[in-house]
Every structure is written in structure tokens, then in C-alpha cells.
Design a protein around this motif. Structure first.
Motif, PDB file in Angstrom:
ATOM      1  N   LEU A  67      -0.198  22.286  47.614  1.00 38.42           N
ATOM      2  CA  LEU A  67      -1.146  21.630  46.710  1.00 38.42           C
ATOM      3  C   LEU A  67      -1.788  22.622  45.743  1.00 38.42           C
ATOM      4  O   LEU A  67      -1.936  22.348  44.555  1.00 38.42           O
ATOM      5  N   TRP A  68      -2.188  23.787  46.261  1.00 40.15           N
ATOM      6  CA  TRP A  68      -2.839  24.778  45.400  1.00 40.15           C
ATOM      7  C   TRP A  68      -1.908  25.215  44.285  1.00 40.15           C
ATOM      8  O   TRP A  68      -2.315  25.354  43.139  1.00 40.15           O
ATOM      9  N   VAL A  69      -0.651  25.484  44.654  1.00 36.03           N
ATOM     10  CA  VAL A  69       0.304  25.968  43.648  1.00 36.03           C
ATOM     11  C   VAL A  69       0.573  24.865  42.618  1.00 36.03           C
ATOM     12  O   VAL A  69       0.587  25.125  41.416  1.00 36.03           O
ATOM     13  N   ASP A  76      -1.474  21.541  37.077  1.00 36.12           N
ATOM     14  CA  ASP A  76      -1.759  20.106  37.060  1.00 36.12           C
ATOM     15  C   ASP A  76      -3.280  19.919  37.115  1.00 36.12           C
ATOM     16  O   ASP A  76      -3.894  19.976  38.177  1.00 36.12           O
ATOM     17  N   ALA A  77      -3.876  19.714  35.939  1.00 33.80           N
ATOM     18  CA  ALA A  77      -5.336  19.704  35.816  1.00 33.80           C
ATOM     19  C   ALA A  77      -5.979  18.592  36.654  1.00 33.80           C
ATOM     20  O   ALA A  77      -7.023  18.804  37.279  1.00 33.80           O
ATOM     21  N   GLU A 110      -8.781  19.331  39.572  1.00 38.02           N
ATOM     22  CA  GLU A 110     -10.143  18.787  39.577  1.00 38.02           C
ATOM     23  C   GLU A 110     -10.429  18.033  40.860  1.00 38.02           C
ATOM     24  O   GLU A 110     -11.529  18.065  41.387  1.00 38.02           O
ATOM     25  N   SER A 111      -9.419  17.356  41.344  1.00 34.11           N
ATOM     26  CA  SER A 111      -9.573  16.527  42.530  1.00 34.11           C
ATOM     27  C   SER A 111      -9.687  17.391  43.797  1.00 34.11           C
ATOM     28  O   SER A 111     -10.454  17.082  44.712  1.00 34.11           O
ATOM     29  N   LEU A 112      -8.940  18.488  43.833  1.00 36.98           N
ATOM     30  CA  LEU A 112      -8.935  19.339  45.034  1.00 36.98           C
ATOM     31  C   LEU A 112     -10.161  20.235  45.149  1.00 36.98           C
ATOM     32  O   LEU A 112     -10.580  20.589  46.249  1.00 36.98           O
ATOM     33  N   ASP A 164      -5.944  32.955  45.636  1.00 39.02           N
ATOM     34  CA  ASP A 164      -7.330  32.575  45.368  1.00 39.02           C
ATOM     35  C   ASP A 164      -7.567  32.479  43.856  1.00 39.02           C
ATOM     36  O   ASP A 164      -8.203  31.541  43.375  1.00 39.02           O
ATOM     37  N   ALA A 165      -7.035  33.463  43.113  1.00 36.03           N
ATOM     38  CA  ALA A 165      -7.199  33.452  41.650  1.00 36.03           C
ATOM     39  C   ALA A 165      -6.462  32.262  41.030  1.00 36.03           C
ATOM     40  O   ALA A 165      -6.977  31.595  40.127  1.00 36.03           O
TER      41      ALA A 165
END
Lengths: 202, 202
Positions: free
Chosen positions: A114-116, A121-122, A126-128, B172-173
Motif C-alpha cells: 500500500l505504501w509503495v 497514487d494521491a 490521502e486515505s492512508l 518512510d520518506a
């Protein structure tokens, strides 16, 4: 003897929601974010598109709720284990193990996916973000409580160093790096933290 | 005075290859792996599909060559900087800065995109693995050379801990974490490594 289960509307709705969130995590782990579609999630959960849309409007919303769901389960588990940490310096080593268990399993894999994806994916980003922040705060307060004698600033620094190290090691594991090497590095890190702990507490 | 450039067939071929690899990295950074297509890479590189297929058969091959290309450039740059490291304990702090620069820039972003994609893509994983291993070995021998007095096993441990920490911080970044906090953690880590270094070298 026949068992009859009466399920209220609310219970059924809760079960549908859980099935969707579990299927989302399962898809993230086995397919990766890019190949995870809402169709596939519904198919695995055995839930119709209509029922899914009743719970979650967008893919980003579904993903965020799934991360929250997984994290909730994890924090319950870690809180329970943290209560059984031995007293004294030994708790350091066990605490780092707990962190590694938390980050090296399904949560970490799903979260990294998800982070990657969120980087490019803006909407997802924003949601995460709020879930991410809440996750960080909950972990920190758990460790502050468990750390006993260490000053707060020191606990925060050692925890954040540990989290980032463990995140790097989780990435290493995802890439198929050598497991024996990861175990050795974790042991080295425990020894380093223990030294700092002893320097502070005498 | 008019300047004429004669390009041999080989030079033109080399330029096409470089344009494709640079465009691949650019796509990975701006679009992410999933949305990067061979068509898009060719469009950005100004190269026809025919010319591209002459150089790289599969997407995995193109990705692996791009990582290798980026890594080659980086190792040249780091090798040059490593030669200018100051003597004595100060080199520790500079060495960790070098590592962070290497991992926090384009290489890291592109590499994380590829590593994460490789988890659920066997062809990409097989293709990346040897490059990954070569990258690890080159970095290690660079640091061994730069480390001076420290015993080899100790250098390897401290380097691997640093690499994994820096990888976690790069993640993290990517997720938009607080930059001031990352800077603080890197400083803490430098102090920890310096302490170990001094314990060894007196």
C-alpha cells in the motif's frame, strides 16, 4: 442436536465487512496492489458488488479499512504479548522480537504494497495517512509503557530506529534475502540497544 | 565553424540503449512499476518498438538493465566520494551520509518499486536477483576499503545494519514521513556506530 444461529441484520453486515477486509489483505499479499481488483476481492469474499458498494465506495477506502482492520488485530495481539514481557533488561530483546514479528508478517507485506502504491497514487496516500499516523502513535505508547526505566526521549529514539531497521529487514525478506543474516543483524541490534539501556539504568 | 559529429553504428546503438534505460527509471519514479509500460518507455525515449526489441526482449529484462545502469552510475559516484572521506572517526559520519544519499534518491525509489513488484512476479524476481547481489557485494567491498582499522566482520555488520536502517528510512520518506525525524535518527545512528568504532580502535 441441531444448532441454530440467529443473525441480526447488523451481525450479517459486520460479517460481510470482515469478509471483504480479509479478502483485501489476502489479495494484497498474493497478487500485490496493482493486480488487486475490487472484482477479485468480492469474488474471494463471496460478496456481491452491490453489497460491497454498500460498505466501501472506492478501492482506496477499501484498502485503508483493510489496513486499519489488520492493524487493529495486530495491536490487540502485541498488547497482550507486551503484558507478558519479562522484567529487567531481558524485555529489550523480547520487545524487539515482538516488533519484528509484527513487521515481518502479513501486516508488513500488505502495508508495503500500500505504501509503495500510495507514492504514485494521491487518493490512496490521502486515505492512508491518518491510519499510518495512528499506527505509529499506538506502537509508540505501547513501547513507552513497556520500557519501564528508560527516559521517554530515549525510548522514542530506540523504538524509531528499531522500526526503521525492521522495515528495512522486512523489505530484505520480501526480496528473498538471506534469513540467517537477518537473524544475526537482529541479534546485533538487540545487543546495541541493551548496551544503551544498561548505560542509562546502570 | 560547423561541427560535424560522426556517429558509428555502435555509438548510435549505445545511445538508444541509454535513452531506453533512462526512460525506464523515469517511468518507475513518476508512474510506479504497475503503470509503466514498454510503450510509455519507448515514447519517452523517442525510440521505436522495433529498435527497443533489438535491445531488450521482455519488460523484466529492460527493468533489470535499468537497475544495473543506475547502479553503475551510482557506484562510480560513491567510489569517487569515498576516496575523499576524511581520515579517523569522522569518516564514519560521512560514510553513513554517503549511504543515505545513495539510498534516498532515484536509485532507492526505482529499486523499491522493482523489489516490491518482484515479490509477486517470478520472472522479474529471477532477473533482478543477480544484480541485487552484485550491488550488495560492490557496496560491501567499497566500505571495507574505506573503513580502515575496523575488523572485517564488524564492518560488515555495521554496514548491513546501516543499509537496512537506511532502507527503512527511504520507505518512510516515500510515505511522506517527517524529514526532521529522519535526520535526527540518522544522527543517532552515526553516534551509535562511532561509539562501536571507538571501542574497537581505542
Amino acid at each position: 442436536m441441531a444448532t441454530r444461529t440467529h443473525r441480526t441484520q447488523q451481525e450479517r453486515s459486520e460479517q460481510t465487512r470482515e469478509a471483504l477486509l480479509d479478502a483485501t489483505i489476502e489479495c494484497l499479499v498474493s497478487l500485490g496492489y496493482a493486480r488487486t481488483t475490487v472484482q477479485e476481492i468480492c469474488a474471494r469474499a463471496g460478496v456481491s458488488r452491490g453489497a460491497q458498494q454498500h460498505h466501501f465506495t472506492t478501492k482506496a477506502e477499501l484498502m485503508t479499512a483493510a489496513l486499519q482492520h489488520l492493524f487493529g488485530r495486530l495491536i490487540t495481539q502485541v498488547t497482550a504479548s507486551a503484558k507478558e514481557l519479562p522484567p529487567g533488561p531481558e524485555r529489550i530483546s523480547h520487545g524487539i522480537d515482538l516488533l519484528w514479528e509484527a513487521y515481518s508478517g502479513t501486516l508488513s507485506t500488505a502495508a508495503v504494497e500500500l505504501w509503495v502504491a500510495a507514492r504514485t497514487d494521491a487518493e490512496l496516500r490521502e486515505s492512508l495517512r491518518p491510519v499510518d499516523r495512528a499506527l505509529g502513535h499506538a506502537t509508540l505508547s505501547l513501547y513507552r509503557e513497556a520500557a519501564g526505566d528508560l527516559p521517554e526521549a530515549e525510548v522514542e529514539t530506540l523504538l524509531l530506529l528499531s522500526v526503521n531497521l525492521v522495515r528495512g529487514l522486512a523489505l530484505d525478506a520480501m526480496m528473498g534475502g538471506d534469513e540467517a543474516r537477518r537473524v544475526r543483524l537482529l541479534e546485533e541490534w538487540k545487543a546495541t540497544v541493551l548496551e544503551r539501556y544498561l548505560a542509562f539504568t546502570g
